[in-house]
Design a protein around this motif. Structure first.
Motif, PDB file in Angstrom:
ATOM      1  N   VAL A 192       0.850  -1.197   0.000  1.00  0.00           N
ATOM      2  CA  VAL A 192       0.000   0.000   0.000  1.00  0.00           C
ATOM      3  C   VAL A 192       0.880   1.239   0.000  1.00  0.00           C
ATOM      4  CG1 VAL A 192      -1.876   1.225   1.135  1.00  0.00           C
ATOM      5  CG2 VAL A 192      -1.711  -1.269   1.344  1.00  0.00           C
ATOM      6  N   ASP A 193       0.713   2.090  -1.003  1.00  0.00           N
ATOM      7  CA  ASP A 193       1.355   3.405  -1.020  1.00  0.00           C
ATOM      8  C   ASP A 193       0.348   4.408  -0.464  1.00  0.00           C
ATOM      9  OD1 ASP A 193       3.687   2.439  -2.148  1.00  0.00           O
ATOM     10  OD2 ASP A 193       3.037   2.830  -4.198  1.00  0.00           O
ATOM     11  N   LEU A 194       0.692   5.038   0.647  1.00  0.00           N
ATOM     12  CA  LEU A 194      -0.219   5.946   1.329  1.00  0.00           C
ATOM     13  C   LEU A 194       0.479   7.267   1.588  1.00  0.00           C
ATOM     14  CD1 LEU A 194      -2.877   6.527   2.892  1.00  0.00           C
ATOM     15  CD2 LEU A 194      -1.816   5.449   4.890  1.00  0.00           C
ATOM     16  N   ALA A 195      -0.186   8.366   1.249  1.00  0.00           N
ATOM     17  CA  ALA A 195       0.342   9.707   1.500  1.00  0.00           C
ATOM     18  C   ALA A 195      -0.845  10.630   1.723  1.00  0.00           C
ATOM     19  CB  ALA A 195       1.193  10.192   0.327  1.00  0.00           C
ATOM     20  N   GLY A 196      -0.574  11.841   2.193  1.00  0.00           N
ATOM     21  CA  GLY A 196      -1.666  12.789   2.379  1.00  0.00           C
ATOM     22  C   GLY A 196      -1.246  13.986   3.192  1.00  0.00           C
ATOM     23  N   ALA A 248      -8.473  15.804   6.666  1.00  0.00           N
ATOM     24  CA  ALA A 248      -7.371  15.093   6.011  1.00  0.00           C
ATOM     25  C   ALA A 248      -7.730  14.714   4.588  1.00  0.00           C
ATOM     26  CB  ALA A 248      -7.002  13.843   6.808  1.00  0.00           C
ATOM     27  N   SER A 249      -6.747  14.776   3.718  1.00  0.00           N
ATOM     28  CA  SER A 249      -6.864  14.299   2.343  1.00  0.00           C
ATOM     29  C   SER A 249      -5.826  13.212   2.151  1.00  0.00           C
ATOM     30  CB  SER A 249      -6.637  15.439   1.343  1.00  0.00           C
ATOM     31  OG  SER A 249      -7.601  16.458   1.507  1.00  0.00           O
ATOM     32  N   SER A 275     -11.171  11.565   1.251  1.00  0.00           N
ATOM     33  CA  SER A 275     -11.325  12.698   2.146  1.00  0.00           C
ATOM     34  C   SER A 275     -11.839  12.240   3.499  1.00  0.00           C
ATOM     35  CB  SER A 275     -12.304  13.717   1.532  1.00  0.00           C
ATOM     36  OG  SER A 275     -12.609  14.730   2.460  1.00  0.00           O
ATOM     37  N   VAL A 276     -11.191  12.695   4.558  1.00  0.00           N
ATOM     38  CA  VAL A 276     -11.656  12.453   5.929  1.00  0.00           C
ATOM     39  C   VAL A 276     -11.862  13.829   6.552  1.00  0.00           C
ATOM     40  CG1 VAL A 276     -11.187  11.305   8.130  1.00  0.00           C
ATOM     41  CG2 VAL A 276     -10.293  10.336   6.005  1.00  0.00           C
TER      42      VAL A 276
END
Length: 370
Positions: A251-255, A263-264, A319-320
Motif C-alpha cells: 500500500v502506497d499511502l500519503a496525504g 485530512a486528504s 477525504s476524511v
C-alpha cells in the motif's frame, strides 16, 4: 437521525466520480440504532469506488458488571482472574466452518464471494461486545451471502464466535458490494472456561461464509489482527505511538491535514489482484509525550467510513473531513499535534488464509486544537 441507505447509495453512485472515496456523500454521522444487522448495497457495481457506511449497536456483553465507562486508558484494572479463561477451545476436526474449535482454512474452491472484516469503533464500555465491520463483494450474478459469521482465532483455531450471523437475503444480483455491522464478544466460546474473557494476547478476526444447506465453506475474509490487552481490545488512544503498525509494502499511502483536522489521503494498492478498502482512521500524536491523544475510532455513538474496490496501480483520493475524537469525553487537550493516517485493505489474493494490508503514514501538516 434516520437515513435511507438505499437512496443515499444510489445518489453516491450517480454523483461520486470513479477513483474517489468520499464518506460525506452519505453524511459523516449515522446514529446507532437497536437493529443489529443493517446492511447496504452499492448501486454502481463492483468497479465503482462508491461510499459505504455502516450502523451498529452497542450490544452489552456478559461482562458488563465489570465494564469501565472511561475508555482510552489501557492501564486501568483488569478483570479478576476467575473471570478470565485459562484454557481456550481446542481444535475440533468435526467443527463446522465458522464455529467454535474450527481450524481456520481457505475455501477448497474459488467462489464469487469475497469477504472483508475490520474492527469498528471501540466499545463505549470496555468489556462490551466489540463492534466489527463486514464487507461482501459478489463478482458474479449470485444471491447475497445468507449467513456470514465473525470469529476470533488464536493459533489458527476459533476461540470466540459472534452469537448470530449477518445476513444479506437477496435474490441473484449482478456484481455488487454490501456492507454491514456485527458484534463479537471477547469471551471463550467453548471448553471448560466457556463464557470467560479471552486472555491477553494476539488473535485474528475473520468473517466466514458457509453454505447453509451443505455446510461447505464458501468464502473467508483476510484476517484482521486483534490485540487483547487488559482483557479487552487494545486501545491505541492514550497509548504510545509505537502501537501504530509500521505499514504494508503493498500500500502506497500519503496525504496532508489542515490545522482544523480535515485530512486528504492518496492511496495506491500495488497488489496483483483487486482489493477492498475497509477502513481509514486518523490519529493525533503529542510530540511531548509520544502518546496518541485522538483517534477516529474512539468510542462514539456513530461511525462512518469509505469503502470500495481498489484496482492495482490506481491512485484513489480519500477525504476524511472531521478531526478525530479525543481519548476521553470531548476533543483532545489544546495543542499542536502530528497526524497519522491508517488504512485497512482486504486483499483477495494468495493461497491459504491471508491477512489485511494495514498501512500507516504521517501526514503533511499539523492539527491545532484551540
Amino acid at each position: 437521525m434516520s437515513l435511507d441507505l438505499s437512496s443515499a447509495l444510489r445518489e453516491a453512485a450517480d454523483h461520486a466520480p470513479l477513483g474517489t472515496l468520499e464518506p460525506s456523500v452519505l453524511g459523516r454521522r449515522i446514529r446507532r440504532r437497536r437493529a443489529t444487522r443493517t446492511v447496504a448495497r452499492t448501486a454502481g457495481g463492483v468497479g465503482l469506488a462508491g461510499a459505504l457506511a455502516v450502523t451498529a449497536t452497542q450490544t452489552p456483553g456478559l461482562l458488563d458488571s465489570a465494564s469501565r465507562t472511561a475508555p482510552g486508558d489501557t492501564r486501568l484494572s483488569r478483570l479478576p482472574p476467575d473471570q478470565v479463561a485459562t484454557t481456550l477451545p481446542a481444535a475440533d476436526p468435526d467443527a463446522p466452518p465458522g464455529t467454535c474449535g474450527w481450524t481456520v482454512r481457505a475455501p477448497a474452491a474459488a467462489s464469487p464471494y469475497e469477504l472483508g472484516v475490520a474492527l469498528g469503533n471501540y466499545p463505549t464500555q470496555t468489556y462490551s461486545s466489540m463492534p466489527v465491520y463486514i464487507s461482501a463483494r459478489l463478482t458474479e450474478a449470485v444471491a447475497g451471502p445468507s449467513a456470514v459469521r465473525v470469529v476470533a482465532a488464536r493459533n489458527g483455531v476459533v476461540v470466540a464466535a459472534a452469537a448470530d450471523v449477518s445476513q444479506w437475503d437477496t435474490g441473484p444480483l449482478g456484481p455488487s458490494s454490501f456492507a454491514g455491522g456485527d458484534f463479537l464478544s471477547l469471551q471463550s466460546c467453548g471448553g471448560p472456561d466457556k463464557s470467560k474473557a479471552l486472555p491477553d494476547g494476539d488473535y485474528e478476526v475473520y468473517a466466514a461464509y458457509a453454505e447453509p444447506d451443505t455446510g461447505e465453506l464458501v468464502a473467508l475474509s483476510p484476517a484482521e489482527p486483534l490485540v487483547v490487552a487488559g482483557n479487552a481490545r487494545e486501545q491505541w488512544c492514550g497509548s504510545a505511538e509505537s502501537v501504530i503498525p509500521d505499514g504494508d509494502a503493498r500500500v502506497d499511502l500519503a496525504g496532508d491535514v489542515t490545522p482544523e483536522g480535515a485530512a486528504s489521503l492518496r492511496v495506491t494498492w500495488t497488489g496483483h489482484e483487486e482489493a477492498e478498502m475497509l477502513d481509514q482512521r486518523i490519529l493525533l500524536v503529542d510530540d511531548t509525550t509520544g502518546a496518541v491523544v485522538a483517534d477516529s475510532r474512539a468510542p462514539a455513538e456513530s461511525e462512518s467510513r469509505a469503502g470500495g474496490t481498489l484496482t492495482p496501480g490506481e491512485l484513489v483520493a480519500l477525504s476524511v473531513p472531521d478531526r478525530p475524537d479525543g481519548c476521553g469525553d470531548g476533543p483532545p487537550p489544546s495543542g499542536i499535534y502530528r497526524a497519522i493516517a491508517v488504512v485497512t485493505i482486504a486483499p483477495q489474493e494468495g493461497e491459504g488464509p491471508t491477512t489485511n494490508a494495514i498501512a500507516a503514514v504521517e501526514l503533511s501538516g499539523t492539527v491545532t486544537v484551540p
